[in-house]
Enzyme design. Sequence first.
Site, short mmCIF file in Angstrom:
data_model
loop_
_atom_site.label_atom_id
_atom_site.label_comp_id
_atom_site.label_asym_id
_atom_site.label_seq_id
_atom_site.Cartn_x
_atom_site.Cartn_y
_atom_site.Cartn_z
CB CYS A 165 31.27 1.35 47.91
SG CYS A 165 29.35 1.31 48.75
CB VAL A 209 26.36 14.08 46.85
CG1 VAL A 209 27.25 15.31 46.65
CG2 VAL A 209 25.16 15.60 47.80
NE ARG A 242 21.64 -22.89 41.27
CZ ARG A 242 21.83 -22.63 42.62
NH1 ARG A 242 21.64 -21.41 42.49
NH2 ARG A 242 22.54 -23.45 43.36
CD GLU A 301 22.68 -26.41 36.23
OE1 GLU A 301 22.04 -27.34 35.11
OE2 GLU A 301 23.13 -25.32 35.52
#
Length: 1336
Positions: free
Chosen positions: A90, A274, A914, A1270
Amino acid sequence: MSTAARYTSSSDTNNDNHAADVLVIYVNGKKFTDHNVRPEVTLLNYIRRKLKLTGSKLSCGEGGCGACTVMLSKYDHVDKKISHIAINSCYTPVCSVHGMAITTVEGVGSSKTKLHPVQERLTKSYGLQCGFCSPGMVMSMYTLLRNNPQPTSLDIEGCLKGNLCRCTGYRSILEGFKSFSTQSCCGNPTTCSKEQDGDGSLGKLFSPNYYSPYDSSQEPIFPPELQTNNNIHTKTVRFVGESVDWIRPTSLEELLKLKNESTAAKLVVGNAEVGFEPRPNNVKTTLISVTHVPELNQIDITESGITFGSSVTLNRMYDVLKKHVNVLAERRMDVFISLLDMLELAGDQQMRNVAGIGSHIMSASPLSDITPMLMAAGTTVIVASFNGGDRSLPLDNSFFVEFRKTCLEADEILINLTIPSTKENEYFAGYKVRNQVHRRDRDVSMISAGMKVVFEDSSNVIKNINLCFGGTGPTVVMATSIMEKILGRKWDEGLLNDVQRMLVEMLQLSTHGGFVEYRKCMLQSFFYKFYLNVHNVLNQQLTDKSALVPIEMPPTDSIQLFQNVPRLQSKADPVGRPIMNESSLQLTTGEAIFLDDIKPEEGELHFALVTSKHANAKIKSIDASEATTLEGVHCFVGADDVPGKNRWNETDPNEVIFASEEVLYVGQVIGGVVADTTELARKAAKLVKIEYEVLDTILTIEEAIEQDSYLQPFRHLEEGDVKGELAKSDHVIEGEIRIGGQCHYYMETQCCIAQPKELNEMVIIVSSQDMSSTQRCVAAALSIPANKVTCKIRRVGGAFGGKITRPLQFAMTCAVAAKKTGKPTRLIVGRDLDMQIVGKREPILARYNVGFSKTGRLCALQCSLYLNAGFGYDISINTMEKMLIQLQNAYNIPAYAISGRACKTNMASNTVMRSPGFVQATPVIETIMDLVAKTCGVPSVEVREMNMHKEGESNHFYQEVPDIGNLTRCWNECIVKSDYHKRLEKNSYFNSTNRWKKRGVSIVPVNSYNGKAINICNQGAALVHIYLDGSVLLTHGGIEMGQGLHTKTIQIASRVLRIPSERIHINETSTDKVPNTVATAGSTGTELYGNAVKIACETLMTRLDPFIHENPNGSWEDWVNIMVLIAKYLNIILSLQLLFRIPDDIMLNWDDYKSSRTSYNHTYGAACCEVEIDCLTGDHQIRRVDIVMDVGHSINPAHDIGQIEGAFMQGYGLFVMEELRYSQRGELLTRGPGMYKIPCVSDIPRQFNVHLLEGATCSKGIYSTKAVGEPPCLLGVSVLVAIRHAISSARSDAGLHGSFQLDCPATPERIRLACSDNFPKDSQEITGNNDFFIRV
């Protein structure tokens, strides 16, 4: 639209005169050449957009999560060696891989041909849930195997330190990959003790002997052209772009000449620094890659030291030092051994693979962890320029002149650095504490130190000393004033006390970044460790060993046990068996399509949002003229462009699609820009000028209380004579606790595609948990009926509640943009903006009075709960109600008065996450239980046990809990399976013999309510088709986001229809197939949609029954074919849509709350946790966790255990690690993985055991199963409790025996300050500690 803006070059020469070179790269063995490559483009964008390889994912965009990991292979023509490294694509410029080979997940294996063993083992170990992170995990592990076919368990863990996963809790990923290790489990069910339990009624999830063998000789070969064509690597290349020129010289002379010609040019190695620097508009940047300059890659090892070229990467440094570590240890080369340890903690594998040591130094970061060590060691550097030649400089105080600036001239570059060897009578060490972001891996330091002392011969008199620190101010500093004062002093306790005092009084710490008190403690702790280390060597004895020995990090281990299916159950019946995710193969190969992987339609445009920079302000004007003049920009979209309702939430007038009159929080959407590309749209969005009238803000709960800023209504629960019981209690304690917020950090950010169709129709593809609400809101925004809006999605890359209400606005903004342009429009919200815009889990403040007997039995509780709701309602009132309900957790409180208020502040409207409300309430009651035990002098396990709900009791809504006995069973089994009492004894002994390392062990129960307290939300629909060939298509209203809903519904259909799961396919969730759905949330998906599928299939089977009876020996295909033929005449339909609704009314009646019904069943559990803390730094490690969970009869134990582990780690993150910090004006500072740290692979318990309660049933659950997504989140509080116990031991050693407050998250700062010490204190009052940020 006008012509493109004209650029002026940062170079003194006209680069346009140089013809651009042709990019040559190999991707997955195939050669690609590009004559028009744009150097601005990252490798990730190139392979996703240009090459259409979408397996590598964009998640954070800053190299912090590993979702974009690919393997880079290159040939070293000097060493004649091929190297393979994992990199973050990326931030890697595509130009930087010229002449190299890239392998993406698509090139590793395919579900259509053959899986690679890495992919196979990840799927068979159930090591994925939403799967968004899986390609990155695969690539990190694959790269490790290419370099080391037989890695150790710690090697495997190390290679994953740069990869994040929010779903799984990492255990299952490690379990699968550890099968490659020589230390892995034998996998033999007849001999391995981990495979069976007792009589075999309990099963383990998987066995490594079921894997295909790995043969490294079968890997693809490196492209011969790249190995034989030396010209690719020795020829200077230049790539010319619109805003960036990229040059890669191959000689030092050429590099110096280029830098002389273009002094403003930036030198890059990996682009990790950079690449994220802001670039001025209309100014062309020149980037010079120094990776191919031989002199800068050279390493020379001599007796006097080691010289590293400035382009040598951190991992190459590490490898060189590790190769010589045994020799270095024999010769007591402290500096290199310390540097080796520090390099292992610097960043992550992907970053260290590309980041150069010279770049690290020249970045002049004040937070550097390596530079203070280099300074203390007496490192010298060689710098050079084209006209001035070279010169030698010491790396000392004069090198860094100000923030992010060195003493080098504009045309000079760093050639190399020489680190001297440790000499006789010399001692060296380096230390760091991880940044404000509190995660073990991929972390920058908050404060760091390098220390060296030289003694006179045969004495302990200081001849010379270097004390260097990072994180104290704008530059790394050498504490020369302190150093001068202690020259000639003896190395004794008097020196120790004096230096510790001088460090806090003479070394000026900048308040920038906050944590002043903690950083001062760290300065003292660092020197204390250094003093002891040197003292022990001088005196040849070991004192205070616990201060010097690091926290133990053994390889991870685990046991997961569940109840096997009955022996008589058909092997074809998948219910109750561990089954892989229905998309596992596609997720691990990159073939699974997430939203941003969808191929763009012809003419598709991109949308970027314009958001508020102020938390409370009037909008005076909006000027988008500069943005819309850029070529490729189509228009600005704002409130005036909304055809229908801009105020989209009828219950909350503050909720608007586009703000036009006022903004109520930083990040509120004001408008957006539509352009040809995402990059251009985002660039143009920054050019939109907005004039504000800034107003006063309310950010914190305390400010809201002071200014009486609340959302109505208030809630109150009361039972018994609270005042009377408090008066009669033996003890009454008053206190408060704060629980911070939490970011969802789903791996796939908020995203949407809006596609206009004929007849005013609109198709919305959106990453959301609630399709029907999205449909209604988009229709209202566009002023069209809902039947013209279709909302759909195949899978969501994680959600955790953050994609219920908040995607509504993104879908509406995108739809309005598409409506205005008439073109398909795509909105992908970047991680940074996503975290700023989207609300979080609500922070809370709890103030309580609790009365109890001298034996520890609770008598009465009075508690006020305050919740930071943000600017609007969302569902914060419901969250507050859940807090009140859950506050008792598993305990019986005879009398109580609990009130709740939602505070209205100028923050993003906080939302569901959650286990909302339940998880915030848990640390409140567990803190109270610990205080009760501490006050009474009774073991905490006994206090909890005596106050737990027993059979025959009701909860405070007078609701019977028939299976409450399972709570006691979970508790008792957890005590036994964890060997709690024996470990408690061992911990007591450990704590008595260690001053600076402490261990704590805890055990806590959980009683969680299941069901949504709104009846209309407790229903689900499904559509089932049976086709002529006997295949079955399922569609339901639920959203697959990693919880295994699709897989479980297939299992259910398979059982009812009595056909293999392979005959059943599940389609995308879409409003044109199953309308009027409810949000997939609250762990109700399987119950609602599973029942809908079950009943629909049962109904279809009744239609098939006559044909089955007529031909009992026939096949499924026979029955279906006969029925289809006859159906033409008998009007029998092999398709059915069915709605299921939970039969019990679940609702909260606050006018008569005792008549309410809060749940349709309860999930119980218990967790025993053991931690170890470093009292000098506040660091910690979970040594072991044992969980026993009652999930009824599990439909899929693999998925349920994965949900338990992932939820536990998410709860752990909330209670201990994940901290949200804001600026004084309301801007979220902790954005992105660089500043906000979710748990990583090294944070998981070193032993992680999960047991599903055997023989548990649930009469009201489908196939006797219970909600599991949960409730385990609450068990993360066991880590907080264990840490509190460890801190108590440390405080006792410091003479502090009373209670203390430990807020959540229990970060290293809070742990360290709570532990206390007897070090000299600063005579001046510490001010400005929190001026830099606020905790809301």
